[in-house]
Write a protein that holds these residues in place. Structure first.
Motif, PDB file in Angstrom:
ATOM      1  N   ARG A 105     -10.269   2.637  37.410  1.00  0.00           N
ATOM      2  CA  ARG A 105     -10.977   3.911  37.535  1.00  0.00           C
ATOM      3  C   ARG A 105     -12.474   3.657  37.469  1.00  0.00           C
ATOM      4  O   ARG A 105     -12.932   2.868  36.638  1.00  0.00           O
ATOM      5  N   ILE A 129     -16.440   5.945  38.152  1.00  0.00           N
ATOM      6  CA  ILE A 129     -17.107   7.143  38.637  1.00  0.00           C
ATOM      7  C   ILE A 129     -18.522   6.751  39.022  1.00  0.00           C
ATOM      8  O   ILE A 129     -19.205   6.031  38.294  1.00  0.00           O
ATOM      9  N   SER A 130     -18.917   7.154  40.230  1.00  0.00           N
ATOM     10  CA  SER A 130     -20.255   6.790  40.696  1.00  0.00           C
ATOM     11  C   SER A 130     -20.902   8.008  41.341  1.00  0.00           C
ATOM     12  O   SER A 130     -20.226   8.971  41.683  1.00  0.00           O
ATOM     13  N   ARG A 131     -22.240   7.944  41.478  1.00  0.00           N
ATOM     14  CA  ARG A 131     -22.956   9.074  42.070  1.00  0.00           C
ATOM     15  C   ARG A 131     -22.529   9.287  43.515  1.00  0.00           C
ATOM     16  O   ARG A 131     -22.248  10.393  43.938  1.00  0.00           O
ATOM     17  N   ARG A 132     -22.528   8.223  44.280  1.00  0.00           N
ATOM     18  CA  ARG A 132     -22.144   8.320  45.681  1.00  0.00           C
ATOM     19  C   ARG A 132     -21.099   7.256  45.947  1.00  0.00           C
ATOM     20  O   ARG A 132     -21.058   6.239  45.250  1.00  0.00           O
ATOM     21  N   GLN A 133     -20.300   7.450  46.959  1.00  0.00           N
ATOM     22  CA  GLN A 133     -19.343   6.431  47.374  1.00  0.00           C
ATOM     23  C   GLN A 133     -20.090   5.116  47.576  1.00  0.00           C
ATOM     24  O   GLN A 133     -21.077   5.067  48.300  1.00  0.00           O
ATOM     25  N   LEU A 178     -21.287   4.594  37.305  1.00  0.00           N
ATOM     26  CA  LEU A 178     -21.896   5.027  36.049  1.00  0.00           C
ATOM     27  C   LEU A 178     -21.067   4.470  34.897  1.00  0.00           C
ATOM     28  O   LEU A 178     -21.576   4.149  33.838  1.00  0.00           O
ATOM     29  N   ARG A 216      -8.296  16.132  36.570  1.00  0.00           N
ATOM     30  CA  ARG A 216      -9.645  16.670  36.403  1.00  0.00           C
ATOM     31  C   ARG A 216      -9.670  18.155  36.672  1.00  0.00           C
ATOM     32  O   ARG A 216      -8.975  18.655  37.548  1.00  0.00           O
ATOM     33  N   TYR A 272     -29.950  14.511  44.177  1.00  0.00           N
ATOM     34  CA  TYR A 272     -29.836  13.047  44.201  1.00  0.00           C
ATOM     35  C   TYR A 272     -31.146  12.318  43.932  1.00  0.00           C
ATOM     36  O   TYR A 272     -31.199  11.377  43.165  1.00  0.00           O
ATOM     37  N   MET A 292     -31.713   5.830  34.128  1.00  0.00           N
ATOM     38  CA  MET A 292     -32.084   7.109  34.750  1.00  0.00           C
ATOM     39  C   MET A 292     -30.863   7.892  35.243  1.00  0.00           C
ATOM     40  O   MET A 292     -30.921   9.092  35.408  1.00  0.00           O
ATOM     41  N   HIS A 293     -29.752   7.192  35.490  1.00  0.00           N
ATOM     42  CA  HIS A 293     -28.591   7.875  36.056  1.00  0.00           C
ATOM     43  C   HIS A 293     -27.657   8.439  34.995  1.00  0.00           C
ATOM     44  O   HIS A 293     -26.859   9.322  35.297  1.00  0.00           O
ATOM     45  N   ALA A 294     -27.717   7.908  33.794  1.00  0.00           N
ATOM     46  CA  ALA A 294     -26.794   8.384  32.762  1.00  0.00           C
ATOM     47  C   ALA A 294     -27.329   8.073  31.376  1.00  0.00           C
ATOM     48  O   ALA A 294     -27.736   6.942  31.099  1.00  0.00           O
ATOM     49  N   ASP A 326     -38.170   7.642  38.888  1.00  0.00           N
ATOM     50  CA  ASP A 326     -38.120   7.314  37.467  1.00  0.00           C
ATOM     51  C   ASP A 326     -39.464   6.689  37.080  1.00  0.00           C
ATOM     52  O   ASP A 326     -39.624   5.480  37.083  1.00  0.00           O
ATOM     53  N   THR A 328     -21.234  11.084  53.348  1.00  0.00           N
ATOM     54  CA  THR A 328     -20.121  11.611  52.554  1.00  0.00           C
ATOM     55  C   THR A 328     -20.581  12.645  51.529  1.00  0.00           C
ATOM     56  O   THR A 328     -19.758  13.304  50.909  1.00  0.00           O
ATOM     57  N   ASP A 329     -21.873  12.774  51.332  1.00  0.00           N
ATOM     58  CA  ASP A 329     -22.392  13.734  50.347  1.00  0.00           C
ATOM     59  C   ASP A 329     -22.868  15.029  50.993  1.00  0.00           C
ATOM     60  O   ASP A 329     -23.208  15.981  50.290  1.00  0.00           O
ATOM     61  N   PRO A 378     -25.849  14.860  37.803  1.00  0.00           N
ATOM     62  CA  PRO A 378     -24.727  14.942  36.863  1.00  0.00           C
ATOM     63  C   PRO A 378     -25.192  14.687  35.424  1.00  0.00           C
ATOM     64  O   PRO A 378     -24.731  15.339  34.490  1.00  0.00           O
ATOM     65  N   ASN A 379     -26.114  13.746  35.278  1.00  0.00           N
ATOM     66  CA  ASN A 379     -26.634  13.419  33.951  1.00  0.00           C
ATOM     67  C   ASN A 379     -27.311  14.630  33.305  1.00  0.00           C
ATOM     68  O   ASN A 379     -27.058  14.972  32.153  1.00  0.00           O
ATOM     69  N   THR A 414     -25.745  10.571  51.421  1.00  0.00           N
ATOM     70  CA  THR A 414     -25.210   9.885  52.597  1.00  0.00           C
ATOM     71  C   THR A 414     -24.267  10.839  53.330  1.00  0.00           C
ATOM     72  O   THR A 414     -24.062  11.974  52.894  1.00  0.00           O
ATOM     73  N   LEU A 457     -31.637   7.674  45.031  1.00  0.00           N
ATOM     74  CA  LEU A 457     -30.418   8.007  45.755  1.00  0.00           C
ATOM     75  C   LEU A 457     -30.687   9.046  46.830  1.00  0.00           C
ATOM     76  O   LEU A 457     -31.183  10.130  46.551  1.00  0.00           O
ATOM     77  N   MET A 477     -19.670  16.217  37.643  1.00  0.00           N
ATOM     78  CA  MET A 477     -19.798  15.895  39.065  1.00  0.00           C
ATOM     79  C   MET A 477     -19.657  17.180  39.882  1.00  0.00           C
ATOM     80  O   MET A 477     -18.827  18.035  39.565  1.00  0.00           O
ATOM     81  N   ASP A 528     -21.831   3.356  45.345  1.00  0.00           N
ATOM     82  CA  ASP A 528     -22.858   3.034  44.354  1.00  0.00           C
ATOM     83  C   ASP A 528     -22.259   2.237  43.206  1.00  0.00           C
ATOM     84  O   ASP A 528     -21.064   2.303  42.951  1.00  0.00           O
ATOM     85  N   TYR A 529     -23.119   1.542  42.481  1.00  0.00           N
ATOM     86  CA  TYR A 529     -22.698   0.979  41.201  1.00  0.00           C
ATOM     87  C   TYR A 529     -22.172   2.130  40.351  1.00  0.00           C
ATOM     88  O   TYR A 529     -22.748   3.220  40.329  1.00  0.00           O
TER      89      TYR A 529
END
Lengths: 808, 301
Positions: free
Chosen positions: B194, B196-200, B205, A475, A704, B271-273, A708, A729-730, A789-790, A727, A724, A666, B202-203
């Motif tokens: 692999r 990729i998620s918004r936060r550690q 994306l 990346r 975050y 809403m996330h992607a 919606d 970690t963020d 990110p979106n 947390t 969101l 990201m 999370d479901y």
């Protein structure tokens, strides 16, 4: 006075109870025979309420009552207008405040229509489903722009439109300044709303005691005294019959200063009617509808600059979303209007706002309270102006800072407290220099990727870590730096009070009227008092948020607890100190000047054997027998009040380094620096904690958190699964440094700090991300918050497509 | 946020549980770790009249080497068998799983948070069949088999026949998932995961689990690419696999397959992607996972 504690990094007195789970929160108060409430809420954002049929609910075993607006009779009243509008010339303002239960009409999803009271919350929720509500849908308007459009559905029909307010504040002559400018740059910006997301939701427990004719209410409010006063008045009770307790509260952030929420009005009334304690604890789902929200604004802004980057003037026209009602008056748009000016010399300013009603939950201040939006607009205009003029981003700020000798500085417009916007003190350049040093910012910007962005940025300190991930496809990571300035009007009036008493044990009791929601008042107030009385900081027991203990006060808001209540604590402690010395002087037969007050003992300088302990002194000030001089007040006690003339202006600079993966969009925060001036610091540990929490809050708002909500006013992400929050970690480690310009407006020189961390984060994100992507996606501009990110992916695509056309 | 009322049973044997499920049919719901069902019940989105709690059934929690010779109609011998009520955390930490199904060991930490994995079960997540979750994708990529039992008897179902769309499986309301059998490591085979998620936690994306097998000449013999968070069902990407078969996993082929996957899947938009963003993530993640799997298959990774 010694300053053993004031300014020291002292661990918090309250943390042992909080961390071991022994602190009392509202839901911890368990009373025998308590009933539980649940609300029937509107499914529609806009509709006519034709009827409510509670017959089936009332038949369900365990249900003790179902109440609608009709049942409330005379008690049904719209809530108070908490903050009347400032006296701005030519102002339009229409107050339409929330109601206890909807009558005739619903105006947002989640507006309460009826309340069910049952033996348990389970039964109450079952019974909520039994209640049949006849709602006739009306066209809803959820979007603030649509709300003011011609032909929009009108939320408060009697007004004829959704315009809640209109105001213009000006300074100098913007148009004339614009005519002389070398660069005029205009953009549209949006800032969307979110929730406050306190760890503890709201909650109320009301207990009417028929025998003593006393009402006790435990409430997660930031303003127990005004709640007490209001309830007494509404219920026809004496203020002495109503006790409101705001115990430990898991975060306030502003929505808990709003009043009256329907539950706060209804539960005491129901408790009196049923003669049973009644509890309601808001759940997280309800919180997305029943607690106030903030930040929705649309701006059309313009800056006029000289070729060397001097601000000649700023024009900003914006619309502010107040939701279905506007109980908080104009605090938010005025804060936006005032805070936009920042630490800068802006000779000409035109600021016009309109406030719109929408079919969404009510908007009142959340940590930052309109200031975020103002800072975002100004900082964005400066960034874009610097880019256009080929100036360094830090340099354009430096050139426009108010100079240290410009204080007090009058901005010639009115602030939220109705007083002129006058900065009391400040020195902005040292903060910028310090931030530049700590973040490692270089004027031309950090080392960037090569044209096209194909190779990653490098950072000397961390090696060539421009790529990560396993496998042959690595990346990209593009690094960017942001650096922004802001000011924050804090510590406004009217007043707060405190009572200090030395007890026979020699320990000190300090009582104040403000509530506390985690700010560290049990320590910072104790530090102030301990120094005056020569006792240990753990020997001062602090009592807050209980109206039985202190009668007068307003509440915890506007970053004012330490400034206003802190100075009241100081004044009361000074008065008690005087009493101690006077009494000790009489007893020891020594002049007051020869006495010292240390370690809980009054000593005589140079005579080690002659002393008297504070406990002994307290006993002798309160004799059980014998005679005292006429006019003598018993005890070593004093009550004092403090009210500042106007607010103290805090300020700061935030800087951060981000790395952006331009393909996945990201963003990772690598470093974060805050240089902050909140005047004199009582406890650096607490100040830093406030800043850390604020920055985390700001990161959430910027990157975050997002609601919606569709055009019908329906929210699609009312849970923390999809709303969101950052947390652990963020949120990166945050490095802080302090600059101190004491406020001349209070004896301790304090400025507020509670909101500061959250205010400039969106502006900082925007700048740092643009910096990282300046070569990968030339011309990319962040104008809308929250970013995600979106959104960033779409912006990158757009900029790269645009760049391609340009190159062709 | 309180569930509607329900009848509660906590049997301690599979037979008793199956009896209850047969008795109550569609009214009953089996409760495993509860990490999806309980929140759904608290939101009153799920309102089972009867809850059959499986947490006391010890015989459903195990991880063992598959020594089955095919006697029970199941796969084997070789590989690992995981009982349906085995906690996700136990799978994550299992040395046997690390040896016999290392893809799972790589993938498990991406499921939510340790607290959730301590409670959530391996089989519960498979039966829930959430297209956004990791375990169904891994079962598809690994060509796992599910052992399913009803009062009438039992059957083995391959993962591709087990998952039937959004939250759907071929499990009947009176059946229980007993265990899952995963084939062991094979020659010239590499796996990768692999997401990729918004936060550690999370479901995702978007994400994928992949198993790639090469022939002796280094050409791709089999490719199983299973995605999560992208479409409406846990499913394999057939077109991307077709691009790979018979080719060496060069950068060009990998790119081509990644683009094919992005075009073949029809990502949902939320809403996330956006769909376009998800497609791009699919492309990037597929490229990365393929490269990693190919390196592992050829022994270089």
């Amino acid at each position: 006075m010694s300053s053993r504690y004031f300014g020291a990094r002292i661990r918090r007195n309250e943390d042992e109870a909080l961390l071991t789970g022994r602190a009392t929160f509202v839901d911890d108060v368990q009373l025998p025979g308590t009933l539980h409430a649940a609300f029937v809420r509107s499914d529609l954002a806009h509709g006519l309420l034709r009827g409510v049929d509670a017959a089936a609910a009332l038949e369900r075993p365990g249900v003790m009552g179902v109440f609608t607006a009709a049942d409330l009779g005379e008690y049904w009243q719209p809530g108070p207008l908490l903050v009347p509008p400032a006296p701005i010339e030519g102002l339009t303002f229409h107050a339409r405040t929330q109601v206890p239960l909807a009558r005739e009409k619903v105006r947002h999803v989640g507006e309460p229509i009826a309340v069910v009271v049952a033996e348990s919350r389970y039964v109450a929720e079952d019974a909520v489903e039994d209640v049949i509500v006849d709602l006739e849908p009306l066209e809803a308007v959820a979007d603030v722009r649509a709300a003011l459009a011609e032909g929009a559905p009108v939320i408060h029909e009697d007004l004829g439109s959704n315009l809640a307010a209109h105001a213009v504040q000006t300074k100098g002559d913007y148009d004339a300044a614009r005519a002389t400018a070398d660069l005029v740059l205009g953009r549209d910006f949006t800032y969307d709303r979110g929730v406050s997301a306190a760890m503890e939701n709201r909650g109320v427990l009301a207990q009417w005691d028929e025998r003593s004719a006393q009402l006790t209410v435990w409430d997660t409010t930031q303003a127990p005294i005004p709640i007490r006063n209001g309830l007494a008045s509404m219920l026809g009770l004496s203020e002495s019959q109503v006790r409101v307790v705001a115990p430990f509260i898991g975060g306030g952030f502003g929505p808990k200063i709003m009043m009256f929420y329907p539950d706060e009005v209804l539960l005491p009334w129901i408790s009196m009617r049923l003669d049973r304690p009644v509890k309601w604890i808001e759940d997280r789902f309800e919180n997305f509808f029943s607690t106030t929200q903030e930040r929705g604004q649309l701006h059309e802004a313009e800056i006029a600059l000289s070729s060397d980057g001097r601000i000649l003037g700023v024009k900003d026209v914006f619309v502010h979303d107040t939701g279905a009602y506007d109980p908080y008056g104009l605090t938010l748009p005025i804060n936006t209007q005032c805070t936009l000016l920042g630490p800068y010399d802006v000779p000409n300013y035109y600021s016009e706002f309109r406030v719109a009603f929408t079919n969404r939950p009510i908007v009142t201040p959340i940590r930052g309270a309109g200031r975020q939006q103002g800072v975002f607009i100004m900082e964005r205009l400066l960034d874009l102006g610097a880019r256009e003029l080929g100036l360094d981003r830090a340099e354009i700020r430096r050139r426009n800072f108010l100079s240290p000798d410009a204080f007090p500085h009058d901005h010639e417009i009115l602030f939220q407290d109705f007083a002129p916007l006058v900065y009391d003190s400040g020195d902005y350049e040292p903060a910028l220099d310090k931030a530049i040093e700590l973040i490692g910012y270089e004027p031309e910007g950090p080392v960037q990727s090569e044209p096209g962005g194909a190779s990653p940025a490098e950072d000397g300190g961390e090696g060539t870590d421009g790529e990560d991930g396993e496998g042959s496809s690595r990346r990209k990571r593009l690094r960017g730096t942001g650096i922004v300035s802001y000011i924050e009007g804090t510590g406004i009036g009217p007043y707060e009070g405190a009572r200090v008493r030395v007890e026979a044990s020699g320990k000190v009791c300090l009582v104040t009227g403000v509530g506390t929601q985690g700010q560290g008042h049990f320590t910072s107030f104790a530090q102030i008092v301990a120094d005056q009385l020569g006792v240990g900081v753990t020997d001062v027991r602090v009592v807050t948020g209980d109206t039985r203990e202190f009668h007068w006060g307003t509440g915890t808001f506007a970053s004012r607890g330490a400034v206003v209540a802190g100075n009241a604590c100081h004044a009361a402690a000074v008065a008690v100190r005087e009493k101690i010395l006077r009494k000790a002087s009489e007893i020891l037969e020594v002049a007051e000047e020869d006495l010292m007050l240390t370690e809980g003992v009054v000593r005589v300088q140079g005579v080690p054997d002659l002393s008297i302990g504070l406990g002994e002194l307290a006993l002798r000030s309160n004799p059980l027998r014998g005679a005292v001089e006429p006019g003598t007040e018993p005890g070593l006690e004093a009550t004092s009040y403090f009210g500042p003339r106007r607010g103290a202006t805090a300020s700061g600079v935030h800087a951060m380094v981000v790395s952006v993966d331009p393909e996945t969009a990201m963003v990772e925060i690598e470093r974060y620096v805050v240089v902050h001036d909140c005047g004199t610091v009582i406890n650096p540990l607490i100040v830093e904690g406030q800043i850390h929490g604020g920055v985390a809050h700001g990161i959430g708002n910027a990157f975050y958190e997002e609601l919606d909500c569709d055009s019908e006013g329906q929210l699609h992400n009312a849970s923390f699964m999809d709303y969101l929050l950052p947390t652990a970690t963020d949120v990166p480690p945050i490095r802080t440094a302090h600059i101190e310009t004491p406020s001349p407006l209070n004896p301790l020189g304090i400025k507020g700090v509670g909101e500061a961390g959250a205010i400039p984060v969106a502006a900082l994100f925007a700048q740092a991300v643009e910096d990282a992507l300046k070569e990968w996606a030339p011309g990319l501009e962040v104008r809308d918050i929250p970013l995600s990110p979106n959104r960033l992916f779409a912006l990158i695509e757009e900029a790269r497509a645009g760049g391609g056309e340009e190159g062709a | 946020m309180k569930p509607a009322s329900f009848e509660y049973h906590a049997p301690d044997s599979v037979e008793e549980a199956l009896g209850l499920l047969t008795e109550h049919g569609w009214d009953a719901k089996a409760l495993a770790g509860g990490q999806s069902l309980i929140p759904a019940m608290n939101f009153r989105l799920a309102r089972p009249a009867v809850l059959v709690d499986l947490n006391l059934i010890d015989e459903l929690a195990f991880i063992r080497r598959n020594e089955n010779g095919g006697g029970d109609g199941g796969p084997g011998p070789g590989g690992v068998r995981i009982g349906a009520m085995t906690r996700q955390r136990a799978v994550e930490k299992s040395e046997l799983v690390a040896e016999l199904a290392p893809l799972l060991t790589e993938m498990m930490p991406h499921i939510a948070h340790p607290q959730i994995r301590n409670r959530g079960t391996f089989g519960g997540s498979a039966v829930h069949a959430d297209p956004a979750s990791e375990i169904p994708a891994a079962l598809l990529a690994l060509d796992a088999s599910c052992r399913v039992r009803g009062v009438e008897g039992e059957r083995w179902v391959r993962a591709e026949e087990f998952f039937l769309g959004l939250f759907g499986t071929s499990l009947e309301p009176d059946e229980l998932l007993i265990e899952i059998a995963l084939p062991g490591p094979r020659e010239l085979t590499g796996c990768a995961f692999r997401e990729i998620s918004r936060r550690q936690g999370d479901y995702a994306l978007a994400g994928l689990a992949i198993r790639l097998t090469l022939d002796v000449k280094g050409r791709i013999q089999e490719a199983r690419l299973a995605y999560l968070g992208v479409g409406g069902a846990p499913a394999l990407a057939a077109s991307a696999a077709a691009v790979l078969i018979g080719e060496k996993p060069t950068a060009t082929v990998v790119e081509d397959a990644a683009r094919t996957a992005a075009g073949e899947l029809e990502p949902m938009e939320d809403m996330h992607a956006s769909a376009a963003y998800r497609s791009r993530l699919v492309e990037i993640l597929t490229r990365e996972a393929l490269a990693t799997a190919a390196e592992r298959a050829s022994g270089s990774g």
